[in-house]
Design a protein around this motif. Structure first.
Motif, mmCIF file in Angstrom:
data_model
loop_
_atom_site.group_PDB
_atom_site.id
_atom_site.type_symbol
_atom_site.label_atom_id
_atom_site.label_comp_id
_atom_site.label_asym_id
_atom_site.label_seq_id
_atom_site.Cartn_x
_atom_site.Cartn_y
_atom_site.Cartn_z
ATOM 1 N N GLN A 30 67.133 4.215 14.149
ATOM 2 C CA GLN A 30 65.956 3.847 13.346
ATOM 3 C C GLN A 30 66.329 3.721 11.873
ATOM 4 O O GLN A 30 65.805 2.879 11.155
ATOM 5 C CB GLN A 30 64.857 4.902 13.494
ATOM 6 C CG GLN A 30 64.179 4.937 14.841
ATOM 7 C CD GLN A 30 63.156 3.851 15.046
ATOM 8 O OE1 GLN A 30 62.888 3.448 16.163
ATOM 9 N NE2 GLN A 30 62.591 3.336 13.972
ATOM 10 N N ALA A 85 66.597 -0.500 9.023
ATOM 11 C CA ALA A 85 65.456 -0.363 8.104
ATOM 12 C C ALA A 85 65.929 0.093 6.720
ATOM 13 O O ALA A 85 65.498 -0.451 5.698
ATOM 14 C CB ALA A 85 64.435 0.616 8.675
ATOM 15 N N ARG A 142 55.828 -2.120 19.669
ATOM 16 C CA ARG A 142 55.661 -0.923 20.507
ATOM 17 C C ARG A 142 55.691 -1.355 21.964
ATOM 18 O O ARG A 142 55.514 -2.525 22.270
ATOM 19 C CB ARG A 142 54.304 -0.273 20.220
ATOM 20 C CG ARG A 142 54.063 -0.009 18.752
ATOM 21 C CD ARG A 142 53.682 1.415 18.476
ATOM 22 N NE ARG A 142 53.455 1.596 17.053
ATOM 23 C CZ ARG A 142 52.243 1.560 16.479
ATOM 24 N NH1 ARG A 142 51.163 1.395 17.230
ATOM 25 N NH2 ARG A 142 52.131 1.711 15.176
ATOM 26 N N PRO A 192 54.760 0.141 4.483
ATOM 27 C CA PRO A 192 56.149 -0.120 4.886
ATOM 28 C C PRO A 192 56.722 0.911 5.850
ATOM 29 O O PRO A 192 57.609 0.595 6.648
ATOM 30 C CB PRO A 192 56.913 -0.110 3.564
ATOM 31 C CG PRO A 192 55.994 0.445 2.533
ATOM 32 C CD PRO A 192 54.598 0.269 3.030
ATOM 33 N N PHE A 193 56.221 2.146 5.805
ATOM 34 C CA PHE A 193 56.722 3.191 6.707
ATOM 35 C C PHE A 193 55.736 3.469 7.841
ATOM 36 O O PHE A 193 55.831 4.494 8.511
ATOM 37 C CB PHE A 193 57.006 4.479 5.922
ATOM 38 C CG PHE A 193 58.214 4.380 5.028
ATOM 39 C CD1 PHE A 193 59.499 4.484 5.545
ATOM 40 C CD2 PHE A 193 58.075 4.166 3.666
ATOM 41 C CE1 PHE A 193 60.620 4.399 4.725
ATOM 42 C CE2 PHE A 193 59.186 4.079 2.831
ATOM 43 C CZ PHE A 193 60.467 4.188 3.368
ATOM 44 N N PRO A 202 49.948 8.705 13.730
ATOM 45 C CA PRO A 202 50.830 9.582 14.510
ATOM 46 C C PRO A 202 52.221 9.008 14.755
ATOM 47 O O PRO A 202 53.123 9.729 15.187
ATOM 48 C CB PRO A 202 50.082 9.759 15.840
ATOM 49 C CG PRO A 202 48.985 8.759 15.859
ATOM 50 C CD PRO A 202 48.750 8.284 14.451
ATOM 51 N N ARG A 203 52.412 7.713 14.459
ATOM 52 C CA ARG A 203 53.743 7.108 14.637
ATOM 53 C C ARG A 203 54.414 6.796 13.311
ATOM 54 O O ARG A 203 55.458 6.139 13.294
ATOM 55 C CB ARG A 203 53.625 5.817 15.445
ATOM 56 C CG ARG A 203 53.307 6.071 16.895
ATOM 57 C CD ARG A 203 53.196 4.772 17.651
ATOM 58 N NE ARG A 203 52.921 5.045 19.048
ATOM 59 C CZ ARG A 203 53.854 5.219 19.970
ATOM 60 N NH1 ARG A 203 55.127 5.131 19.664
ATOM 61 N NH2 ARG A 203 53.511 5.476 21.205
ATOM 62 N N CYS A 223 56.689 6.709 10.098
ATOM 63 C CA CYS A 223 58.108 7.036 10.017
ATOM 64 C C CYS A 223 58.310 8.484 9.563
ATOM 65 O O CYS A 223 57.869 8.857 8.475
ATOM 66 C CB CYS A 223 58.787 6.094 9.025
ATOM 67 S SG CYS A 223 60.541 6.453 8.853
ATOM 68 N N GLY A 240 61.140 9.596 8.709
ATOM 69 C CA GLY A 240 62.353 9.616 7.882
ATOM 70 C C GLY A 240 62.149 8.977 6.519
ATOM 71 O O GLY A 240 63.122 8.679 5.837
ATOM 72 N N HIS A 247 63.820 10.712 3.569
ATOM 73 C CA HIS A 247 65.273 10.643 3.724
ATOM 74 C C HIS A 247 65.772 9.227 3.395
ATOM 75 O O HIS A 247 66.793 9.065 2.736
ATOM 76 C CB HIS A 247 65.660 11.033 5.150
ATOM 77 C CG HIS A 247 65.072 12.349 5.568
ATOM 78 N ND1 HIS A 247 63.772 12.470 6.008
ATOM 79 C CD2 HIS A 247 65.590 13.588 5.571
ATOM 80 C CE1 HIS A 247 63.531 13.744 6.267
ATOM 81 N NE2 HIS A 247 64.611 14.441 6.002
ATOM 82 N N ALA A 248 65.017 8.233 3.866
ATOM 83 C CA ALA A 248 65.408 6.843 3.596
ATOM 84 C C ALA A 248 65.362 6.559 2.098
ATOM 85 O O ALA A 248 66.265 5.921 1.543
ATOM 86 C CB ALA A 248 64.472 5.890 4.343
HETATM 87 C C1 HEM Z 1 66.695 7.940 7.180
HETATM 88 C C2 HEM Z 1 66.115 6.804 7.553
HETATM 89 C C3 HEM Z 1 65.092 6.711 8.659
HETATM 90 C C4 HEM Z 1 64.908 7.511 9.758
HETATM 91 C C5 HEM Z 1 65.693 8.755 10.166
HETATM 92 C C6 HEM Z 1 63.777 6.963 10.508
HETATM 93 C C7 HEM Z 1 63.296 7.474 11.698
HETATM 94 C C8 HEM Z 1 62.230 6.965 12.397
HETATM 95 C C9 HEM Z 1 61.797 7.413 13.696
HETATM 96 C C10 HEM Z 1 62.451 8.527 14.532
HETATM 97 C C11 HEM Z 1 60.705 6.687 14.033
HETATM 98 C C12 HEM Z 1 59.903 6.780 15.347
HETATM 99 C C13 HEM Z 1 58.644 7.597 15.098
HETATM 100 C C14 HEM Z 1 57.713 7.642 16.279
HETATM 101 O O1 HEM Z 1 57.803 6.804 17.191
HETATM 102 O O2 HEM Z 1 56.845 8.523 16.302
HETATM 103 C C15 HEM Z 1 60.442 5.773 12.939
HETATM 104 C C16 HEM Z 1 59.400 4.910 12.890
HETATM 105 C C17 HEM Z 1 59.196 4.012 11.868
HETATM 106 N N1 HEM Z 1 60.004 3.781 10.783
HETATM 107 FE FE1 HEM Z 1 61.590 4.890 10.253
HETATM 108 N N2 HEM Z 1 63.314 5.857 9.847
HETATM 109 C C18 HEM Z 1 64.086 5.665 8.716
HETATM 110 C C19 HEM Z 1 63.960 4.645 7.787
HETATM 111 C C20 HEM Z 1 62.927 3.744 7.742
HETATM 112 C C21 HEM Z 1 62.740 2.721 6.729
HETATM 113 C C22 HEM Z 1 63.668 2.466 5.549
HETATM 114 C C23 HEM Z 1 61.617 2.034 7.047
HETATM 115 C C24 HEM Z 1 60.968 0.859 6.340
HETATM 116 C C25 HEM Z 1 60.957 0.704 5.033
HETATM 117 C C26 HEM Z 1 61.083 2.623 8.251
HETATM 118 C C27 HEM Z 1 59.934 2.226 8.885
HETATM 119 C C28 HEM Z 1 59.445 2.760 10.039
HETATM 120 C C29 HEM Z 1 58.203 2.339 10.660
HETATM 121 C C30 HEM Z 1 57.288 1.240 10.154
HETATM 122 C C31 HEM Z 1 58.040 3.129 11.796
HETATM 123 C C32 HEM Z 1 56.853 3.132 12.735
HETATM 124 C C33 HEM Z 1 57.081 2.289 13.969
HETATM 125 C C34 HEM Z 1 55.794 2.211 14.746
HETATM 126 O O3 HEM Z 1 54.712 2.502 14.222
HETATM 127 O O4 HEM Z 1 55.908 1.776 15.870
HETATM 128 N N3 HEM Z 1 61.901 3.651 8.650
HETATM 129 N N4 HEM Z 1 61.395 5.951 11.958
#
Ligand code: HEM
Length: 242
Positions: free
Chosen positions: A135, A139, A166, A181-182, A186-187, A189, A191, A194-195
Motif C-alpha cells: 500500500q 501511493a 474495493r 487523498p487518504f 473505517p477504511r 488510510c 499510514g 507515516h507517508a
Molecule cells: C507509509 C505509507 C502508507 C501505508 C503504510 C499505507 C497503508 C494502507 C493500508 C494498510 C490501507 C488499507 C486500509 C483498510 O483497508 O482498512 C490503506 C488504504 C488507503 N490508503 Fe494508504 N498507505 C500509505 C500511503 C498512502 C498514500 C501516500 C496515500 C495517498 C496519498 C494513501 C491512500 C490510501 C487510501 C485512499 C486508502 C483507502 C482505500 C479504500 O478506501 O479502499 N495511502 N493504506
C-alpha cells in the motif's frame, strides 16, 4: 478464503489483506496492520528517508526520481522500521500486481514468495505486513512525485490516488476520493502520518535538484495521477543539504 486460491500466491495476498476484505475480516485484518504500524515512529521515518535519499543520490548529477528514489526509499525505510530487511525490490512488482483487475506475472509471484519468507511464512500477520509495504509503495511514490513536480514548476500539487477500488460481493467497485487523498471512514488510510513523514524526508534531500530537459511523463491508470518518469539534475554542489 475461496477454495481455488493457491496459498502464497498474489490471489492469496488479495484474499488475506484488509484492503479487499469486508465485514469482520476487514476489522480483524485492519487491526493487524494498525498494530504493526503503531510502534513505528514518524520522525524516525522522516530522518531515515532523508538519509537514505542522500546516500542514493550521492555522486549522481542526474536522478530518475520515480524508479530510484520515490518507490525504493519509502518502502525500504518502512521495511526496516517493521524489522524486515530491505525488500523494496520485491515489493515493487508485487505492488504492480496487487489490484484484482491485474493478472500477475511469474516475476510478481516469485517476488511475493520471497516476501512471505522474509515476513515469517504465510498467515494473516504476514499478509498485513506485506499489505503495508505494498500500500505504501505506489501511493507514497505518487505523493513524492507530485509534490516534487509542483515545487519545481510552481504548479499546485495534485492528489496521487484519485479513486480507490474495493472488492464487494466478488465485484470490483470504484469509489472516487475527491478531496480526501487518504480516504475516509473505517477504511481511511492508516499510514497517512507515516507517508507524510517519508515524503517530507525524501523531498528535503532532493531540495538541491531541478527538472531536466527530459519531459515528465504520467502514469496512464485512470485512478492515479503521478509521474511515470520524473528526471532531476543537481543544481547545487553535492553535500549541500545532505
Ligand atoms: C507509509 C505509507 C502508507 C501505508 C503504510 C499505507 C497503508 C494502507 C493500508 C494498510 C490501507 C488499507 C486500509 C483498510 O483497508 O482498512 C490503506 C488504504 C488507503 N490508503 Fe494508504 N498507505 C500509505 C500511503 C498512502 C498514500 C501516500 C496515500 C495517498 C496519498 C494513501 C491512500 C490510501 C487510501 C485512499 C486508502 C483507502 C482505500 C479504500 O478506501 O479502499 N495511502 N493504506
Amino acid at each position: 478464503m475461496p477454495d481455488e486460491v493457491t496459498p502464497g500466491s498474489i490471489a492469496w495476498l488479495r484474499a488475506s489483506v484488509a484492503r479487499f476484505s469486508n465485514g469482520p475480516d476487514h476489522v480483524r485484518r485492519r487491526a493487524l496492520a494498525v498494530d504493526a504500524l503503531a510502534p513505528v515512529d514518524a520522525d524516525s521515518l522522516q530522518h531515515k528517508a532523508f538519509e537514505r535519499t542522500c546516500r542514493l543520490t550521492a555522486g549522481l548529477d542526474v536522478v530518475d526520481v520515480m524508479a530510484t528514489i520515490a518507490r525504493p526509499v519509502p518502502v525500504g525505510v518502512l521495511a526496516e522500521a517493521l524489522g524486515l530487511p530491505d525488500v523494496s525490490a520485491d515489493v515493487v512488482p508485487v505492488a504492480a500486481a496487487y489490484h484484482p483487475h491485474v493478472t500477475p506475472d511469474a516475476a510478481a509471484e516469485a517476488a511475493l514468495g520471497r516476501l512471505i519468507a522474509a515476513c515469517g511464512g504465510p498467515g494473516e500477520r504476514t499478509a498485513a505486513r506485506i499489505g503495508l509495504l505494498v500500500q505504501a509503495c505506489d501511493a507514497t511514490a505518487g505523493l513524492i512525485g507530485n509534490r516534487l513536480f509542483a515545487s519545481l514548476t510552481g504548479k499546485p500539487a495534485e492528489q496521487p490516488v484519485l479513486a480507490t477500488r474495493r472488492r464487494i460481493g466478488g465485484e470490483d467497485v470504484t469509489v472516487p476520493l475527491t478531496g480526501t487523498p487518504f480516504g475516509a471512514g473505517p477504511r481511511a488510510c492508516p499510514g497517512s502520518r507515516h507517508a507524510e513523514a517519508l515524503a517530507t524526508g525524501v523531498l528535503e534531500a532532493l531540495r538541491g535538484f531541478r527538472l531536466t530537459e527530459r519531459e515528465t511523463t504520467w502514469v496512464a491508470a485512470p485512478n492515479l495521477r503521478m509521474p511515470a518518469v520524473l528526471q532531476v539534475a543537481r543544481s547545487r554542489p553535492a553535500g549541500g543539504l545532505c
